[in-house]
Write an enzyme that holds these catalytic residues in place. Structure first.
Site, PDB file in Angstrom:
ATOM      1  N   LYS A 190     -89.475  61.370 -18.176  1.00  0.00           N
ATOM      2  CA  LYS A 190     -89.051  62.526 -18.965  1.00  0.00           C
ATOM      3  C   LYS A 190     -90.199  63.045 -19.808  1.00  0.00           C
ATOM      4  O   LYS A 190     -90.436  64.248 -19.895  1.00  0.00           O
ATOM      5  CB  LYS A 190     -87.883  62.165 -19.883  1.00  0.00           C
ATOM      6  CG  LYS A 190     -86.596  61.803 -19.220  1.00  0.00           C
ATOM      7  CD  LYS A 190     -85.452  61.717 -20.214  1.00  0.00           C
ATOM      8  CE  LYS A 190     -85.755  60.836 -21.416  1.00  0.00           C
ATOM      9  NZ  LYS A 190     -85.976  59.416 -21.065  1.00  0.00           N
ATOM     10  N   TYR A 230     -94.262  45.101 -27.884  1.00  0.00           N
ATOM     11  CA  TYR A 230     -93.646  44.715 -26.618  1.00  0.00           C
ATOM     12  C   TYR A 230     -92.301  45.400 -26.422  1.00  0.00           C
ATOM     13  O   TYR A 230     -91.834  45.559 -25.300  1.00  0.00           O
ATOM     14  CB  TYR A 230     -93.467  43.203 -26.531  1.00  0.00           C
ATOM     15  CG  TYR A 230     -94.724  42.462 -26.123  1.00  0.00           C
ATOM     16  CD1 TYR A 230     -95.495  42.905 -25.051  1.00  0.00           C
ATOM     17  CD2 TYR A 230     -95.134  41.323 -26.788  1.00  0.00           C
ATOM     18  CE1 TYR A 230     -96.644  42.235 -24.670  1.00  0.00           C
ATOM     19  CE2 TYR A 230     -96.284  40.641 -26.412  1.00  0.00           C
ATOM     20  CZ  TYR A 230     -97.034  41.102 -25.348  1.00  0.00           C
ATOM     21  OH  TYR A 230     -98.171  40.433 -24.970  1.00  0.00           O
ATOM     22  N   GLU A 285     -76.016  55.592 -28.134  1.00  0.00           N
ATOM     23  CA  GLU A 285     -76.911  56.008 -29.211  1.00  0.00           C
ATOM     24  C   GLU A 285     -77.311  57.477 -29.112  1.00  0.00           C
ATOM     25  O   GLU A 285     -77.650  58.104 -30.116  1.00  0.00           O
ATOM     26  CB  GLU A 285     -78.181  55.150 -29.207  1.00  0.00           C
ATOM     27  CG  GLU A 285     -77.960  53.671 -29.438  1.00  0.00           C
ATOM     28  CD  GLU A 285     -77.731  52.913 -28.141  1.00  0.00           C
ATOM     29  OE1 GLU A 285     -77.737  51.674 -28.184  1.00  0.00           O
ATOM     30  OE2 GLU A 285     -77.546  53.566 -27.090  1.00  0.00           O
ATOM     31  N   PRO A 342     -76.714  58.082  -7.488  1.00  0.00           N
ATOM     32  CA  PRO A 342     -77.021  57.914  -8.918  1.00  0.00           C
ATOM     33  C   PRO A 342     -77.234  59.247  -9.639  1.00  0.00           C
ATOM     34  O   PRO A 342     -76.788  59.416 -10.777  1.00  0.00           O
ATOM     35  CB  PRO A 342     -78.301  57.068  -8.902  1.00  0.00           C
ATOM     36  CG  PRO A 342     -78.248  56.315  -7.617  1.00  0.00           C
ATOM     37  CD  PRO A 342     -77.623  57.273  -6.646  1.00  0.00           C
ATOM     38  N   GLN A 368     -75.944  62.139  -8.715  1.00  0.00           N
ATOM     39  CA  GLN A 368     -74.636  62.787  -8.794  1.00  0.00           C
ATOM     40  C   GLN A 368     -73.861  62.297 -10.017  1.00  0.00           C
ATOM     41  O   GLN A 368     -73.296  63.089 -10.783  1.00  0.00           O
ATOM     42  CB  GLN A 368     -73.822  62.494  -7.529  1.00  0.00           C
ATOM     43  CG  GLN A 368     -74.381  63.107  -6.252  1.00  0.00           C
ATOM     44  CD  GLN A 368     -73.560  62.710  -5.041  1.00  0.00           C
ATOM     45  OE1 GLN A 368     -72.339  62.563  -5.128  1.00  0.00           O
ATOM     46  NE2 GLN A 368     -74.222  62.513  -3.910  1.00  0.00           N
ATOM     47  N   GLY A 378    -104.857  45.863 -33.864  1.00  0.00           N
ATOM     48  CA  GLY A 378    -103.706  44.970 -33.937  1.00  0.00           C
ATOM     49  C   GLY A 378    -103.516  44.447 -35.347  1.00  0.00           C
ATOM     50  O   GLY A 378    -104.327  44.701 -36.244  1.00  0.00           O
ATOM     51  N   CYS A 400    -110.525  49.988 -34.994  1.00  0.00           N
ATOM     52  CA  CYS A 400    -109.779  49.572 -36.177  1.00  0.00           C
ATOM     53  C   CYS A 400    -110.041  48.091 -36.454  1.00  0.00           C
ATOM     54  O   CYS A 400    -111.108  47.739 -36.948  1.00  0.00           O
ATOM     55  CB  CYS A 400    -108.285  49.873 -35.996  1.00  0.00           C
ATOM     56  SG  CYS A 400    -107.343  49.807 -37.543  1.00  0.00           S
ATOM     57  N   GLN A 455    -113.439  45.609 -37.729  1.00  0.00           N
ATOM     58  CA  GLN A 455    -113.399  44.532 -38.713  1.00  0.00           C
ATOM     59  C   GLN A 455    -113.837  43.208 -38.095  1.00  0.00           C
ATOM     60  O   GLN A 455    -114.549  42.418 -38.727  1.00  0.00           O
ATOM     61  CB  GLN A 455    -111.988  44.424 -39.299  1.00  0.00           C
ATOM     62  CG  GLN A 455    -111.546  45.675 -40.049  1.00  0.00           C
ATOM     63  CD  GLN A 455    -110.110  45.588 -40.529  1.00  0.00           C
ATOM     64  OE1 GLN A 455    -109.452  44.559 -40.372  1.00  0.00           O
ATOM     65  NE2 GLN A 455    -109.618  46.672 -41.121  1.00  0.00           N
ATOM     66  N   HIS A 475    -108.816  55.363 -35.409  1.00  0.00           N
ATOM     67  CA  HIS A 475    -108.362  55.280 -34.018  1.00  0.00           C
ATOM     68  C   HIS A 475    -108.814  56.527 -33.250  1.00  0.00           C
ATOM     69  O   HIS A 475    -108.072  57.508 -33.149  1.00  0.00           O
ATOM     70  CB  HIS A 475    -106.839  55.174 -33.967  1.00  0.00           C
ATOM     71  CG  HIS A 475    -106.303  53.860 -34.417  1.00  0.00           C
ATOM     72  ND1 HIS A 475    -106.014  52.838 -33.538  1.00  0.00           N
ATOM     73  CD2 HIS A 475    -106.018  53.385 -35.663  1.00  0.00           C
ATOM     74  CE1 HIS A 475    -105.565  51.792 -34.217  1.00  0.00           C
ATOM     75  NE2 HIS A 475    -105.562  52.102 -35.512  1.00  0.00           N
ATOM     76  N   GLU A 529    -108.953  57.023 -30.175  1.00  0.00           N
ATOM     77  CA  GLU A 529    -108.177  57.260 -28.953  1.00  0.00           C
ATOM     78  C   GLU A 529    -107.093  58.308 -29.147  1.00  0.00           C
ATOM     79  O   GLU A 529    -106.701  58.991 -28.182  1.00  0.00           O
ATOM     80  CB  GLU A 529    -107.551  55.956 -28.447  1.00  0.00           C
ATOM     81  CG  GLU A 529    -106.461  55.351 -29.311  1.00  0.00           C
ATOM     82  CD  GLU A 529    -106.962  54.422 -30.401  1.00  0.00           C
ATOM     83  OE1 GLU A 529    -106.154  53.623 -30.912  1.00  0.00           O
ATOM     84  OE2 GLU A 529    -108.160  54.498 -30.753  1.00  0.00           O
TER      85      GLU A 529
END
EC number: 6.3.4.2
Length: 551
Positions: free
Chosen positions: A19, A56, A150, A191, A193, A355, A382, A386, A507, A509
């Site tokens: 999507k 995760y 939900e 599926p 349908q 992280g 990041c 360090q 960051h 990226e």
């Protein structure tokens, strides 16, 4: 509001069917025709934002210019649109309820009973409307799958929205999955349908169906889907798995999606300007050389946790016309020097990821040490910056047992420490977030790579280089080549005399785009290519390999 057109993208059958990439690709195609487009994601979880969620479970947390911690799909949106989005582009159930409950506590509802309808749905609709100001088209993706409990308030809100702004101003696009059943030897439409039937039960009749499959969808299958989905055959858009994410807009354009959308919305259809994008795809497919980058992290079982890094490397590879092969390395497996040398030997570059938390830290430190001692190109993001500072402090500057107070509060040399204004603050929305300026020191690697004096980059961190140790580290050979304009905060660290060793507190990226690779990634991949050529390791990409992208 009536002049703006609204497109709602829902999904059925299973999650993760594309999507987000479909919405992003459609936005890019409409922009290529001259329309002002903005994208939005509705996430039905009760978290206010994904900032404290396990990677995760959620994947990458994408940070916007204005400091919002958002869903990774916003990364797709920004990369495909080549525009910055803001916090209004990500709406969660938690944030909606937070706002409504806050209003109730203030007495804004004058004692009325607060309910899902109309109060929650009105807040959802208000967030759609606010995003539509000054835009021609708003594309909103509804997270989850039709039928999820939900998602129901969001689906009800977009059902109402069509009546609020006029039926001619709203389009419903449903993305579904058409599985191939090996035993039957055919694609199955049932599926899809059931998915469209469930959507109609909620009062939403899709105008266009995008049908995902791992092989071509024939005319007979399209007619069957159209019959049960109550749409014209031309409104059933096949979306076969693509070799890369960046093939998807061209594939959907070839299937007529953008032209169909404009027709149904009653908008003119000027020609799509896709020359640059086609050039990008040709470069990605035509790469005749390959470099290998060792990527060091602790969430490597789910590469979506580092999605923007993967895409930034791909952008840089396209700019150099090389394929970047990613060698994922679990930092816990290389926590001693010999293991690191054995595992990383032969890599053309080492990239240490961001992280939080102590797990796997020593392995990341050994990776930085290997890159420093072997002359292998290094990019630290990041925490990766360090880590480079900690390793250098221990093994070059003579600061034995140097560490970050995030990992060892009793370290004798806290070369990385928490920002003073964050002491004692709870997690959740408390970090240095969003875009901040960075002043580059002339004559450094950072200044050469950027070709600028001041840049703006996005942050997501609590800890910083401890200024009490800057002088001793610089005397030992570390160069702090980027700082905040007032010089108080270290933004970039690099090593003099190394072919390419650089780390950023921010960051990069998040700001890399397919047609405008980020300078740090472009410089890093260029250095990897140089290292591979010098060592005689440049190879041709493996035949038939795909990057796992799908539409």
């Amino acid at each position: 509001m009536s002049g703006t057109k609204y497109i709602f993208v829902t999904g059925g059958v299973v999650s993760s069917i594309g999507k987000g990439t479909s919405a992003a690709a459609l936005g890019m195609l409409l922009k290529s025709r001259g329309y002002r487009v903005v994208l939005q994601k509705f996430d039905p979880y009760i978290n206010v934002d994904p900032g404290t969620m396990n990677p995760y479970q959620h994947g990458e947390v994408f940070v916007t210019e204005d400091g919002a911690e958002t869903d990774l799909d916003l990364g797709h949106y920004e990369r495909f649109l080549d525009e910055n989005l803001g916090r209004l582009s990500n709406v969660t159930t938690g944030s909606v309820y937070w706002e409504v409950i806050s209003r109730e506590r203030r007495g804004d509802y004058l004692g009325a009973t607060v309910q899902v309808i109309p109060h929650i749905t009105n807040e959802i609709k208000a967030r759609i409307g606010r995003l539509g100001r000054e835009k021609d088209v708003v594309i909103t993706e509804i997270g989850g799958t039709v039928g999820d409990i939900e998602s129901q308030p969001f689906l009800e809100a977009i059902r109402q929205f069509r009546n609020d702004v006029g039926r001619k101003n709203v389009l419903y696009v449903h993305v579904s999955y058409v599985p191939y059943i090996e035993a039957a030897g055919e694609l199955k439409t049932k599926p899809t349908q059931h998915s469209t039937q469930r959507l109609r039960e909620m009062g939403i009749s899709p105008d266009i169906l995008i049908c995902r499959a791992d092989r071509p969808i024939g005319e007979e299958i399209r007619r069957k889907i159209a019959l049960f989905g109550d749409v014209e055959v031309d409104s059933v858009i096949p979306a076969q798995d693509a070799p890369t994410l960046y093939d998807i807009p061209l594939s959907l354009h070839g299937s007529g999606l953008d032209a169909l959308v404009l027709e149904k919305l009653g908008l003119p259809a000027p020609p799509a300007r896709l020359e640059e994008w086609r050039g990008l795809v040709r470069r990605l497919h035509g790469a005749e050389r390959e470099v290998r980058v060792a990527v060091i992290g602790k969430y490597i079982r789910l590469q979506d946790a580092y999605l923007s890094v993967v895409e930034a490397l791909r952008h840089a590879g396209g700019a150099h016309e090389v394929r970047v092969e990613l060698d994922w390395v679990d930092s816990e497996q290389i926590s001693d020097p010999e293991a690191a040398r054995e595992r990383l030997r032969g890599a053309d570059g080492v990239l240490v990821l961001h992280g939080f938390g102590q797990r796997g830290i020593e392995g990341k430190i050994e990776a930085a040490r290997y890159a420093r001692e072997s002359g292998t190109p290094y990019l630290g993001l990041c925490l990766g910056m360090q880590i480079a500072v900690i390793e250098f402090a221990r093994n070059v500057a003579g600061l034995e047992m140097a560490n970050s107070t995030e990992f060892d509060e009793e370290t004798p040399h806290p070369v990385i420490d928490i920002m003073p204004d964050q002491v004692g603050v709870e997690m959740g929305g408390t970090m240095r977030l969003g875009s901040y300026p960075c002043r580059l020191r002339p004559g450094t690697l950072a200044a050469r790579v950027y070709g600028a004096e001041v840049v703006h980059e996005r942050h997501r961190h609590r800890y910083e280089v401890n200024n009490a140790y800057r002088e001793v580290l610089e005397e030992a050979g570390m160069v702090f080549s980027g700082t905040s304009p007032d010089g108080r905060l270290v933004e970039i660290a690099e090593l003099a005399g190394h072919p390419f060793f650089i780390g950023s507190q921010f960051h990069p990226e998040f700001k890399s785009r397919p047609l405008r690779p980020h300078p740090l990634f472009r410089g890093f991949v260029g250095a990897c290519l140089g290292a591979a050529e010098e060592a005689g390791r440049v190879t041709a990409p493996a035949a038939g390999r795909k990057d796992g992208a799908s539409g």
